[in-house]
Design a protein around this motif. Structure first.
Motif, PDB file in Angstrom:
ATOM      1  N   MET A 201      17.535  16.762  51.234  1.00 44.78           N
ATOM      2  CA  MET A 201      18.577  17.300  50.249  1.00 44.78           C
ATOM      3  C   MET A 201      18.382  17.297  48.780  1.00 44.78           C
ATOM      4  N   LEU A 202      17.386  16.551  48.295  1.00 40.82           N
ATOM      5  CA  LEU A 202      17.118  16.495  47.003  1.00 40.82           C
ATOM      6  C   LEU A 202      16.351  17.729  46.753  1.00 40.82           C
ATOM      7  N   ARG A 203      15.497  17.896  47.652  1.00 43.34           N
ATOM      8  CA  ARG A 203      14.241  19.171  47.341  1.00 43.34           C
ATOM      9  C   ARG A 203      15.339  20.531  47.256  1.00 43.34           C
ATOM     10  N   ARG A 204      16.180  20.481  48.299  1.00 42.77           N
ATOM     11  CA  ARG A 204      16.879  21.785  48.188  1.00 42.77           C
ATOM     12  C   ARG A 204      17.818  21.832  47.145  1.00 42.77           C
ATOM     13  N   THR A 205      18.432  20.789  46.534  1.00 42.60           N
ATOM     14  CA  THR A 205      19.300  20.760  45.730  1.00 42.60           C
ATOM     15  C   THR A 205      18.706  21.063  44.179  1.00 42.60           C
ATOM     16  N   LEU A 206      17.515  20.314  44.077  1.00 43.01           N
ATOM     17  CA  LEU A 206      16.590  20.496  42.790  1.00 43.01           C
ATOM     18  C   LEU A 206      15.656  21.520  42.928  1.00 43.01           C
ATOM     19  N   ALA A 207      15.396  22.267  43.743  1.00 46.39           N
ATOM     20  CA  ALA A 207      14.470  23.153  43.945  1.00 46.39           C
ATOM     21  C   ALA A 207      12.971  22.300  43.890  1.00 46.39           C
ATOM     22  N   LEU A 208      12.816  21.263  44.261  1.00 46.09           N
ATOM     23  CA  LEU A 208      11.511  20.378  44.275  1.00 46.09           C
ATOM     24  C   LEU A 208      10.369  21.022  45.015  1.00 46.09           C
ATOM     25  N   PRO A 209       9.072  21.328  44.460  1.00 39.52           N
ATOM     26  CA  PRO A 209       8.055  21.563  45.204  1.00 39.52           C
ATOM     27  C   PRO A 209       7.608  20.623  45.802  1.00 39.52           C
ATOM     28  N   TYR A 210       6.552  20.680  46.821  1.00 33.00           N
ATOM     29  CA  TYR A 210       5.592  19.712  47.452  1.00 33.00           C
ATOM     30  C   TYR A 210       4.618  19.257  46.729  1.00 33.00           C
ATOM     31  N   PRO A 211       4.161  18.293  46.763  1.00 35.15           N
ATOM     32  CA  PRO A 211       2.674  17.926  46.359  1.00 35.15           C
ATOM     33  C   PRO A 211       1.501  18.825  47.075  1.00 35.15           C
ATOM     34  N   GLU A 212       0.751  19.364  46.326  1.00 38.98           N
ATOM     35  CA  GLU A 212      -0.421  20.361  46.779  1.00 38.98           C
ATOM     36  C   GLU A 212      -1.156  19.607  47.889  1.00 38.98           C
ATOM     37  N   PRO A 213      -1.310  20.250  49.143  1.00 39.18           N
ATOM     38  CA  PRO A 213      -1.975  19.384  50.258  1.00 39.18           C
ATOM     39  C   PRO A 213      -3.445  19.355  50.014  1.00 39.18           C
ATOM     40  N   ALA A 214      -4.111  18.445  50.610  1.00 42.51           N
ATOM     41  CA  ALA A 214      -5.673  18.240  50.488  1.00 42.51           C
ATOM     42  C   ALA A 214      -6.248  19.776  50.595  1.00 42.51           C
ATOM     43  N   PRO A 215      -7.316  19.857  50.083  1.00 43.51           N
ATOM     44  CA  PRO A 215      -8.497  21.119  50.496  1.00 43.51           C
ATOM     45  C   PRO A 215      -8.473  21.139  52.007  1.00 43.51           C
ATOM     46  N   GLY A 216      -8.166  22.439  52.560  1.00 52.41           N
ATOM     47  CA  GLY A 216      -8.649  22.617  53.836  1.00 52.41           C
ATOM     48  C   GLY A 216      -7.249  22.342  54.750  1.00 52.41           C
ATOM     49  N   ALA A 217      -6.368  21.678  54.178  1.00 57.78           N
ATOM     50  CA  ALA A 217      -5.089  21.081  55.250  1.00 57.78           C
ATOM     51  C   ALA A 217      -4.224  22.618  54.998  1.00 57.78           C
ATOM     52  N   GLU A 218      -3.372  22.738  56.137  1.00 54.01           N
ATOM     53  CA  GLU A 218      -2.774  23.777  56.711  1.00 54.01           C
ATOM     54  C   GLU A 218      -1.429  23.661  55.900  1.00 54.01           C
ATOM     55  N   GLN A 219      -1.145  24.798  55.149  1.00 52.33           N
ATOM     56  CA  GLN A 219       0.317  24.665  54.388  1.00 52.33           C
ATOM     57  C   GLN A 219       1.307  25.103  55.634  1.00 52.33           C
ATOM     58  N   GLU A 220       2.450  24.193  55.586  1.00 48.48           N
ATOM     59  CA  GLU A 220       3.532  24.476  56.603  1.00 48.48           C
ATOM     60  C   GLU A 220       4.691  25.240  56.240  1.00 48.48           C
ATOM     61  N   CYS A 221       5.433  25.609  56.882  1.00 47.69           N
ATOM     62  CA  CYS A 221       6.659  26.349  56.848  1.00 47.69           C
ATOM     63  C   CYS A 221       7.786  25.445  57.213  1.00 47.69           C
ATOM     64  N   SER A 222       8.755  25.338  56.586  1.00 45.45           N
ATOM     65  CA  SER A 222      10.011  24.628  56.989  1.00 45.45           C
ATOM     66  C   SER A 222      11.085  25.151  56.984  1.00 45.45           C
TER      67      SER A 222
END
Length: 226
Positions: A201-222
């Motif tokens: 709810m906070l991420r959606r309300t404040l348009a907060l990004p996610y921390p950048e994943p570690a190199p080689g980690a797969e980025q997700e969709c949610s």
């Protein structure tokens, strides 16, 4: 509908303001719902610097503060009173207006709202934000979440590494543009660089990004309501 997550690396974060000078000023943050006008041009906020709150013990100087003026409080109380009358009329028609007890309840409610509004003070420094005597260090948040409370509205609940807790309504944080920007920048740093616990709810309300994943980690969709 699936939404691609937005990521941000710690080195891409906006700079933190200097504790003493408050510079550089944080960039304008998303989600601001108030009126973007200067303090001197506002007729609903207190202008007397003698009424300004001080910094929490041992913290950096106050950079911005907000308290409703008498005029602003009266406007808010009248608006609240008209809303109560409108809701009562919708629910009960006009018959309730002949009941003195109902008017007494409304009068007491308006008096309470007036004194609460006049006594509420909001302030922030380069690295802290306060409401009255409660405060947190916004760059040291361990947990920051968004919730919707009955009769309170949507707000943010913050807990810093020192165990201090503070709850702020978004409408109160939007009392001043700089108050909003200082708080948002601290939350952003705490989430991206500090790994603060948060919720969707906070991420959606404040348009907060996610921390950048570690190199080689797969980025997700949610989903937007993850």
């Amino acid at each position: 509908m699936m939404v691609e997550r937005r990521y941000l690396a710690a080195e891409e974060l906006p700079p933190r303001p200097d504790p003493s000078a408050g510079l550089p000023r944080p960039p304008r943050a998303p989600g601001f719902i108030g009126r973007d006008i200067s303090a001197k041009d506002s007729v609903i906020r207190e202008q007397d610097e003698a009424l300004a709150p001080g910094s929490p013990p041992g913290q950096s100087p106050v950079l911005v503060w907000y308290r409703e003026s008498r005029r602003g409080t009266v406007i808010g109380v009248v608006t609240f009173g008209l809303a109560l009358v409108g809701l009562a009329t919708l629910a009960r028609g006009t018959e309730w207006m002949t009941l003195w007890g109902a008017w007494g309840i409304i009068a007491v409610s308006l008096i309470v709202v007036y004194f609460i509004s006049r006594n509420d003070r909001f302030s922030a420094g380069a690295d802290w934000v306060a409401r009255g005597k409660k405060w947190v260090r916004v760059y040291e948040l361990a947990k920051v979440t968004c919730h919707s409370y009955p009769y309170y509205g949507a707000g943010v609940c913050m807990r810093d590494s020192g165990g201090r807790k503070l709850r702020y309504r978004f409408i109160d944080l939007s009392s001043d543009r700089m108050l909003w920007d200082l708080t948002y920048n601290g939350i952003l740093h705490s989430v991206i660089a500090g790994g603060a616990e948060t919720n969707w709810m906070l991420r959606r309300t404040l348009a907060l990004p996610y921390p950048e994943p570690a190199p080689g980690a797969e980025q997700e969709c949610s989903a937007p309501d993850e």
